[in-house]
Design a protein around this motif. Structure first.
Motif, PDB file in Angstrom:
ATOM      1  N   GLY A  17       0.867  -1.364  -0.009  1.00 31.97           N
ATOM      2  CA  GLY A  17      -0.227   0.039  -0.053  1.00 31.97           C
ATOM      3  C   GLY A  17       0.782   1.129  -0.117  1.00 31.97           C
ATOM      4  O   GLY A  17       0.575   2.217  -0.776  1.00 31.97           O
ATOM      5  N   LEU A  18       1.860   1.325   0.755  1.00 32.30           N
ATOM      6  CA  LEU A  18       2.816   2.304   0.809  1.00 32.30           C
ATOM      7  C   LEU A  18       3.585   2.679  -0.417  1.00 32.30           C
ATOM      8  O   LEU A  18       3.728   3.807  -0.818  1.00 32.30           O
ATOM      9  N   ALA A  19       3.944   1.461  -1.110  1.00 33.04           N
ATOM     10  CA  ALA A  19       4.686   1.404  -2.423  1.00 33.04           C
ATOM     11  C   ALA A  19       3.554   2.300  -3.334  1.00 33.04           C
ATOM     12  O   ALA A  19       4.283   3.190  -4.565  1.00 33.04           O
ATOM     13  N   GLU A  20       2.215   1.804  -3.443  1.00 32.93           N
ATOM     14  CA  GLU A  20       1.359   2.567  -4.432  1.00 32.93           C
ATOM     15  C   GLU A  20       0.844   3.900  -3.964  1.00 32.93           C
ATOM     16  O   GLU A  20       0.030   4.308  -4.609  1.00 32.93           O
ATOM     17  N   GLY A  21       1.406   4.383  -2.910  1.00 33.56           N
ATOM     18  CA  GLY A  21       0.805   5.863  -2.483  1.00 33.56           C
ATOM     19  C   GLY A  21      -0.264   6.006  -1.606  1.00 33.56           C
ATOM     20  O   GLY A  21      -0.736   6.962  -1.228  1.00 33.56           O
ATOM     21  N   GLY A  23      -2.881   6.077   1.696  1.00 33.83           N
ATOM     22  CA  GLY A  23      -2.483   6.551   2.993  1.00 33.83           C
ATOM     23  C   GLY A  23      -2.721   5.858   4.064  1.00 33.83           C
ATOM     24  O   GLY A  23      -3.349   4.472   3.583  1.00 33.83           O
ATOM     25  N   TYR A  24      -2.374   6.156   5.250  1.00 36.48           N
ATOM     26  CA  TYR A  24      -2.770   5.100   6.346  1.00 36.48           C
ATOM     27  C   TYR A  24      -4.152   4.569   6.292  1.00 36.48           C
ATOM     28  O   TYR A  24      -4.373   3.553   6.812  1.00 36.48           O
ATOM     29  N   ALA A  25      -5.072   5.586   6.260  1.00 38.06           N
ATOM     30  CA  ALA A  25      -6.664   5.453   6.443  1.00 38.06           C
ATOM     31  C   ALA A  25      -7.047   4.407   5.483  1.00 38.06           C
ATOM     32  O   ALA A  25      -7.757   3.339   5.855  1.00 38.06           O
ATOM     33  N   GLU A  26      -6.563   4.552   4.303  1.00 37.76           N
ATOM     34  CA  GLU A  26      -6.839   3.598   3.055  1.00 37.76           C
ATOM     35  C   GLU A  26      -6.522   2.163   3.449  1.00 37.76           C
ATOM     36  O   GLU A  26      -7.005   1.330   3.087  1.00 37.76           O
ATOM     37  N   ILE A  27      -5.075   2.132   3.717  1.00 37.78           N
ATOM     38  CA  ILE A  27      -4.418   0.759   4.287  1.00 37.78           C
ATOM     39  C   ILE A  27      -5.148   0.261   5.454  1.00 37.78           C
ATOM     40  O   ILE A  27      -5.448  -1.049   5.407  1.00 37.78           O
ATOM     41  N   ALA A  28      -5.503   0.977   6.424  1.00 36.97           N
ATOM     42  CA  ALA A  28      -6.212   0.590   7.348  1.00 36.97           C
ATOM     43  C   ALA A  28      -7.709  -0.098   7.279  1.00 36.97           C
ATOM     44  O   ALA A  28      -8.054  -1.122   7.424  1.00 36.97           O
ATOM     45  N   ARG A  29      -8.330   0.592   6.359  1.00 37.34           N
ATOM     46  CA  ARG A  29      -9.475   0.045   5.790  1.00 37.34           C
ATOM     47  C   ARG A  29      -9.666  -1.245   5.109  1.00 37.34           C
ATOM     48  O   ARG A  29     -10.264  -2.117   5.453  1.00 37.34           O
ATOM     49  N   GLN A  30      -8.516  -1.458   4.306  1.00 33.94           N
ATOM     50  CA  GLN A  30      -8.183  -2.706   3.546  1.00 33.94           C
ATOM     51  C   GLN A  30      -7.995  -3.791   4.574  1.00 33.94           C
ATOM     52  O   GLN A  30      -8.391  -4.964   4.223  1.00 33.94           O
ATOM     53  N   LEU A  31      -7.067  -3.331   5.833  1.00 33.23           N
ATOM     54  CA  LEU A  31      -7.101  -4.489   6.404  1.00 33.23           C
ATOM     55  C   LEU A  31      -7.692  -4.631   7.678  1.00 33.23           C
ATOM     56  O   LEU A  31      -7.483  -5.725   8.629  1.00 33.23           O
ATOM     57  N   GLU A  32      -8.835  -3.796   7.691  1.00 29.46           N
ATOM     58  CA  GLU A  32      -9.940  -3.806   8.788  1.00 29.46           C
ATOM     59  C   GLU A  32      -8.995  -3.629  10.094  1.00 29.46           C
ATOM     60  O   GLU A  32      -9.315  -4.245  11.212  1.00 29.46           O
ATOM     61  N   ARG A  33      -8.486  -2.547  10.166  1.00 27.79           N
ATOM     62  CA  ARG A  33      -7.444  -2.343  11.335  1.00 27.79           C
ATOM     63  C   ARG A  33      -7.743  -0.716  11.723  1.00 27.79           C
ATOM     64  O   ARG A  33      -8.247   0.213  10.716  1.00 27.79           O
ATOM     65  N   PRO A  34      -7.449  -0.158  12.762  1.00 29.61           N
ATOM     66  CA  PRO A  34      -7.425   1.076  13.322  1.00 29.61           C
ATOM     67  C   PRO A  34      -6.305   1.939  12.581  1.00 29.61           C
ATOM     68  O   PRO A  34      -5.325   1.500  12.247  1.00 29.61           O
ATOM     69  N   THR A  35      -6.665   3.141  11.978  1.00 33.03           N
ATOM     70  CA  THR A  35      -5.654   3.818  11.559  1.00 33.03           C
ATOM     71  C   THR A  35      -4.407   3.990  12.467  1.00 33.03           C
ATOM     72  O   THR A  35      -3.140   4.050  11.781  1.00 33.03           O
TER      73      THR A  35
END
Length: 276
Positions: A17-21, A23-35
């Protein structure tokens, strides 16, 4: 599970996710984790620009061992649990292709296809395995189709598209690299016309254009080299010896052109063996 410890696969997804640019919130949503979980994970493992999944997993396991010097069994299991080795290899394989100039997501798709026993996967398979959105897969497949590395095959029984890796995929990769060098040369030459050849910037761009033009010519090797590659691609796909007439029919060439390409290959091999 949400709220539980991050797994190695979670960390691979964070790195992707970081490599694709993202954000933390978007990555958190994909993983169903808190930001906050994602931001802390990244902050203590190199930051957004230096985060590495394998390193983060090892560092977390090391911290756990230091907290439990008695060698608790659960800690030992956690330390040794680095997830699916194949998934980790796919990411390393993809990283190598990214270094070679391929887009990040296209590299991940290609690496997964290449390491699949069947050499064919559906869009749903790719989404599930790479843990990314269908849109990301669609964009990557579109690129790989344009450069001839992947093609589609309809499922005979279901309304699905299967994505199949090309037999001569590394020949295609070579061609993509050669075209990239041509683009660099042409773009630099265009810049010379914009800034002027006699300016310092123009001199730098002229040197750049000449360098990439020579590199492109070295990689393409002229018509004989290209014909040689075409013959090798047909032989690779056939996976058996073919006569000159069979090669000519497959390529829709005159037999003389096939013979010239084979002679070129023989001379090139002899030159390489003699060190010339």
């Amino acid at each position: 599970m949400p709220g539980g410890r991050l797994s190695h696969q979670d960390r691979l997804d964070i790195a992707a996710g970081l490599a694709e640019g993202s954000g933390y919130a978007e990555i958190a949503r994909q993983l169903e984790r808190p930001t906050s979980t994602i931001s802390r994970e990244v902050a203590r493992n190199g930051g957004a620009g230096g985060y590495r999944a394998d390193h983060a997993q090892y560092a977390t396991a090391s911290r756990a061992r230091r907290r439990r010097p008695d060698g608790d069994r659960r800690t030992a299991q956690s330390a040794g649990q680095f997830g699916d080795p194949r998934a980790a290899y796919v990411e390393r394989f993809a990283a190598m292709m990214v270094d070679g100039g391929l887009p990040r997501m296209a590299s991940r798709v290609l690496a997964l296809l290449y390491t699949s026993d069947s050499r064919t996967l559906t869009a749903a398979d790719l989404v599930r395995e790479l843990r990314v959105s269908p849109a990301s897969i669609s964009k990557a497949i579109g690129y790989l189709e344009r450069v001839g590395m992947v093609h589609r095959e309809p499922d005979p029984q279901r309304r699905l598209q299967h994505y199949v890796i090309a037999e001569d995929v590394w020949l295609k990769a070579w061609e993509v690299s050669a075209r990239t060098n041509v683009n660099w040369a042409e773009t630099a030459a265009e810049g010379v016309g914009v800034v002027g050849r006699d300016t310092p910037a123009g001199e730098r761009l002229t040197q750049m254009a000449e360098f990439f033009q020579r590199l492109s010519e070295d990689m393409s090797g002229g018509a004989g080299f290209q014909d040689c590659l075409s013959v090798l691609a047909v032989l690779w796909q056939a996976d058996r010896p073919l006569s000159s007439s069979e090669l000519a029919r497959s390529l829709d060439w005159p037999v003389e052109r096939v013979t010239d390409a084979v002679d070129y290959a023989v001379k090139a091999a002899a030159s390489g063996a003699s060190g010339e």
